[in-house]
Design a protein around this motif. Structure first.
Motif, PDB file in Angstrom:
ATOM      1  N   ASP A 158      24.277  56.536  54.508  1.00  0.00           N
ATOM      2  CA  ASP A 158      25.449  57.385  54.299  1.00  0.00           C
ATOM      3  C   ASP A 158      26.010  57.243  52.884  1.00  0.00           C
ATOM      4  O   ASP A 158      26.509  58.214  52.308  1.00  0.00           O
ATOM      5  CB  ASP A 158      26.542  57.035  55.316  1.00  0.00           C
ATOM      6  N   SER A 159      25.922  56.045  52.319  1.00  0.00           N
ATOM      7  CA  SER A 159      26.468  55.816  50.978  1.00  0.00           C
ATOM      8  C   SER A 159      25.786  56.682  49.930  1.00  0.00           C
ATOM      9  O   SER A 159      26.397  57.062  48.927  1.00  0.00           O
ATOM     10  CB  SER A 159      26.333  54.341  50.598  1.00  0.00           C
ATOM     11  N   TYR A 160      24.513  57.013  50.161  1.00  0.00           N
ATOM     12  CA  TYR A 160      23.778  57.876  49.232  1.00  0.00           C
ATOM     13  C   TYR A 160      24.473  59.231  49.090  1.00  0.00           C
ATOM     14  O   TYR A 160      24.554  59.791  47.991  1.00  0.00           O
ATOM     15  CB  TYR A 160      22.345  58.054  49.741  1.00  0.00           C
ATOM     16  N   PHE A 161      24.980  59.729  50.193  1.00  0.00           N
ATOM     17  CA  PHE A 161      25.646  61.027  50.191  1.00  0.00           C
ATOM     18  C   PHE A 161      27.111  60.915  49.778  1.00  0.00           C
ATOM     19  O   PHE A 161      27.648  61.799  49.111  1.00  0.00           O
ATOM     20  CB  PHE A 161      25.538  61.663  51.575  1.00  0.00           C
ATOM     21  N   ASP A 162      27.754  59.826  50.155  1.00  0.00           N
ATOM     22  CA  ASP A 162      29.178  59.666  49.851  1.00  0.00           C
ATOM     23  C   ASP A 162      29.428  59.510  48.352  1.00  0.00           C
ATOM     24  O   ASP A 162      30.452  59.952  47.838  1.00  0.00           O
ATOM     25  CB  ASP A 162      29.750  58.465  50.605  1.00  0.00           C
ATOM     26  N   THR A 163      28.496  58.869  47.645  1.00  0.00           N
ATOM     27  CA  THR A 163      28.680  58.675  46.203  1.00  0.00           C
ATOM     28  C   THR A 163      28.418  59.949  45.404  1.00  0.00           C
ATOM     29  O   THR A 163      28.816  60.044  44.246  1.00  0.00           O
ATOM     30  CB  THR A 163      27.751  57.562  45.683  1.00  0.00           C
ATOM     31  N   TRP A 221      27.730  66.381  46.460  1.00  0.00           N
ATOM     32  CA  TRP A 221      26.927  67.604  46.312  1.00  0.00           C
ATOM     33  C   TRP A 221      25.634  67.514  47.127  1.00  0.00           C
ATOM     34  O   TRP A 221      25.037  68.537  47.485  1.00  0.00           O
ATOM     35  CB  TRP A 221      26.597  67.866  44.840  1.00  0.00           C
ATOM     36  N   ARG A 222      25.206  66.277  47.456  1.00  0.00           N
ATOM     37  CA  ARG A 222      23.989  66.097  48.247  1.00  0.00           C
ATOM     38  C   ARG A 222      24.142  66.570  49.686  1.00  0.00           C
ATOM     39  O   ARG A 222      23.158  66.670  50.412  1.00  0.00           O
ATOM     40  CB  ARG A 222      23.581  64.624  48.222  1.00  0.00           C
ATOM     41  N   LYS A 223      25.388  66.850  50.090  1.00  0.00           N
ATOM     42  CA  LYS A 223      25.645  67.332  51.445  1.00  0.00           C
ATOM     43  C   LYS A 223      25.649  68.858  51.522  1.00  0.00           C
ATOM     44  O   LYS A 223      25.774  69.414  52.615  1.00  0.00           O
ATOM     45  CB  LYS A 223      27.002  66.816  51.932  1.00  0.00           C
ATOM     46  N   GLU A 224      25.526  69.520  50.380  1.00  0.00           N
ATOM     47  CA  GLU A 224      25.713  70.971  50.315  1.00  0.00           C
ATOM     48  C   GLU A 224      24.402  71.737  50.487  1.00  0.00           C
ATOM     49  O   GLU A 224      23.309  71.163  50.370  1.00  0.00           O
ATOM     50  CB  GLU A 224      26.367  71.340  48.974  1.00  0.00           C
ATOM     51  N   PRO A 225      24.500  73.050  50.753  1.00  0.00           N
ATOM     52  CA  PRO A 225      23.294  73.875  50.887  1.00  0.00           C
ATOM     53  C   PRO A 225      22.423  73.786  49.639  1.00  0.00           C
ATOM     54  O   PRO A 225      22.932  73.742  48.513  1.00  0.00           O
ATOM     55  CB  PRO A 225      23.863  75.289  51.063  1.00  0.00           C
ATOM     56  N   GLY A 226      21.115  73.738  49.848  1.00  0.00           N
ATOM     57  CA  GLY A 226      20.188  73.664  48.724  1.00  0.00           C
ATOM     58  C   GLY A 226      19.932  72.262  48.217  1.00  0.00           C
ATOM     59  O   GLY A 226      19.080  72.069  47.336  1.00  0.00           O
ATOM     60  N   ALA A 227      20.654  71.264  48.744  1.00  0.00           N
ATOM     61  CA  ALA A 227      20.473  69.879  48.291  1.00  0.00           C
ATOM     62  C   ALA A 227      19.822  69.014  49.359  1.00  0.00           C
ATOM     63  O   ALA A 227      19.904  67.786  49.299  1.00  0.00           O
ATOM     64  CB  ALA A 227      21.811  69.279  47.874  1.00  0.00           C
ATOM     65  N   MET A 240      21.730  66.148  61.240  1.00  0.00           N
ATOM     66  CA  MET A 240      22.414  65.514  62.373  1.00  0.00           C
ATOM     67  C   MET A 240      23.747  64.897  61.937  1.00  0.00           C
ATOM     68  O   MET A 240      24.604  64.617  62.781  1.00  0.00           O
ATOM     69  CB  MET A 240      21.520  64.434  62.986  1.00  0.00           C
ATOM     70  N   ARG A 241      23.921  64.677  60.632  1.00  0.00           N
ATOM     71  CA  ARG A 241      25.164  64.083  60.134  1.00  0.00           C
ATOM     72  C   ARG A 241      26.236  65.143  59.865  1.00  0.00           C
ATOM     73  O   ARG A 241      27.323  64.821  59.406  1.00  0.00           O
ATOM     74  CB  ARG A 241      24.878  63.292  58.858  1.00  0.00           C
ATOM     75  N   GLY A 242      25.889  66.403  60.128  1.00  0.00           N
ATOM     76  CA  GLY A 242      26.858  67.476  59.946  1.00  0.00           C
ATOM     77  C   GLY A 242      26.921  68.033  58.544  1.00  0.00           C
ATOM     78  O   GLY A 242      27.847  68.787  58.222  1.00  0.00           O
ATOM     79  N   PHE A 243      25.940  67.711  57.692  1.00  0.00           N
ATOM     80  CA  PHE A 243      25.923  68.259  56.339  1.00  0.00           C
ATOM     81  C   PHE A 243      25.482  69.716  56.386  1.00  0.00           C
ATOM     82  O   PHE A 243      24.950  70.197  57.387  1.00  0.00           O
ATOM     83  CB  PHE A 243      24.984  67.458  55.435  1.00  0.00           C
ATOM     84  N   ALA A 244      25.676  70.420  55.280  1.00  0.00           N
ATOM     85  CA  ALA A 244      25.388  71.860  55.234  1.00  0.00           C
ATOM     86  C   ALA A 244      23.951  72.147  54.805  1.00  0.00           C
ATOM     87  O   ALA A 244      23.671  73.183  54.194  1.00  0.00           O
ATOM     88  CB  ALA A 244      26.369  72.546  54.290  1.00  0.00           C
TER      89      ALA A 244
END
Length: 351
Positions: A158-163, A166-172, A204-208
């Motif tokens: 999770d820390s990879y995305f929290d830092t 933008w990694r949670k957004e569409p296209g990433a 599954m983590r709810g990212f886009a």
């Protein structure tokens, strides 16, 4: 040109700093400038002892560069490379070459018209493992390639995305961020991809974006490939965890690619060549030979190659057009996963 090729880097984040280290390890190159508007970039430039410019344009205009490395966010690649081309400055562009194959192709055509070399940072092609595999295939030791399989599974915390939100957004998702490397090597080993059919599941983590995807690749040669990626799957089967290329990842003795032909099969990166005794026959004994391969840092190899291209002594191993064609396949996988239908990949450019 001076004894050392004068290079600049645009973007001194994680990847940019790795390029800086690679330049320092290359006798024929010297880092002389950085373009990064952030405080972290300035601090990193100070630590490296080089001047930090607030913009790429200023660096290109003032630093007297022989070549520039673009390690900035993907959305900036095409515009920044166009700026380098306009000044006659060869560019090594981090993968992917851009966010759109059409826009990237316009860049490639502009660079060709201006006679300015472009390279794309698909550095895995510079790994001795890849060179050894390519040689085995080119020598015909597998016969006619019929089937290809690539696995790219790992678990990003999770820390990879929290830092970096933008990694949670569409296209990433992992299709564009990770699978692009594997697609490029599949093309390098097995030739052009003419069509894809793919599927993907939402995070599954709810990212886009997606966190798992798979695709069937149809090669121009008639071979068929399967390729899958997930950043939410615990696994030892990825290039990062099998090649030993980057020491931040744990190394496993597994392989992540399998290429099979009419005379033999090759697993990569353990480089085991499987053949039957005598003629190919599934009732005959089959055994593996572990092939010899070298070991060296592909990023350093890539910088050395870039210097040779700048000096006019080599042609780009991964040209701008190669980068575009890899991006086309990734785009095709994304579109196919959305539409749940087969997508043809048009052949752009010459050659």
């Amino acid at each position: 040109m001076a004894d050392h090729c004068r290079l600049g880097i645009a973007g001194l984040g994680l990847v940019g700093r790795r390029h800086a280290d690679a330049i320092a390890a290359c006798n024929g190159a010297r880092l002389v400038a950085v373009a990064d508007p952030s405080a972290d970039g300035q601090a990193s430039a100070d630590a490296l002892g080089v001047r930090c410019f607030p913009s790429l344009d200023e660096m290109l205009d003032e630093a007297a560069l022989d070549g520039v490395l673009l390690a900035s966010p993907t959305g900036l690649h095409v515009d920044q490379a166009q700026a380098a081309v306009a000044r006659g400055c060869p560019a090594l562009i981090e993968k992917p070459i851009g966010t759109s194959a059409a826009d990237a192709m316009a860049l490639v055509e502009a660079a060709e018209a201006a006679g300015v070399p472009l390279l794309v940072g698909h550095h895995r092609r510079h790994n001795p493992l890849s060179c050894a595999a390519k040689e085995v295939i080119a020598e015909g030791r597998l016969g006619i390639i019929r089937a290809v399989q690539a696995t790219c599974w790992f678990y990003k915390p999770d820390s990879y995305f929290d830092t970096a939100p933008w990694r949670k957004e569409p296209g990433a998702g992992p299709i564009s961020v990770n699978l692009v490397h594997d697609v490029d090597l599949m093309r390098h080993f097995c030739g052009e991809v003419v069509a894809v059919q793919a599927t993907a599941s939402p995070s599954m983590r709810g990212f886009a974006n997606e966190d798992v995807a798979a695709a069937v690749l149809e090669f121009e040669s008639g071979a068929v490939g399967t390729i899958s990626v997930s950043d939410s799957t615990v696994s030892p089967w990825s290039w990062e965890m099998t090649s030993g290329e980057y020491p931040v990842y744990p190394v496993t003795p597994e392989s992540c690619y399998h290429i099979g032909g009419t005379d033999g099969a090759l697993s990569i990166p353990d480089m085991r060549l499987w053949t039957h005794r005598g003629a190919p026959d599934w009732w005959m004994p089959i055994s593996a030979t572990s092939l010899v391969r070298g070991a060296s840092d592909p990023l350093v190899n890539q910088i050395r190659h870039f210097v040779e291209v700048v000096l006019g002594r080599e042609e780009p191993l991964v040209s701008g057009l190669e980068g575009v064609r890899t991006l086309q396949v990734v785009e095709g996988i994304q579109v196919s996963a959305q539409r749940r239908e087969r997508v043809s990949i048009p052949r752009l450019g010459r050659g």
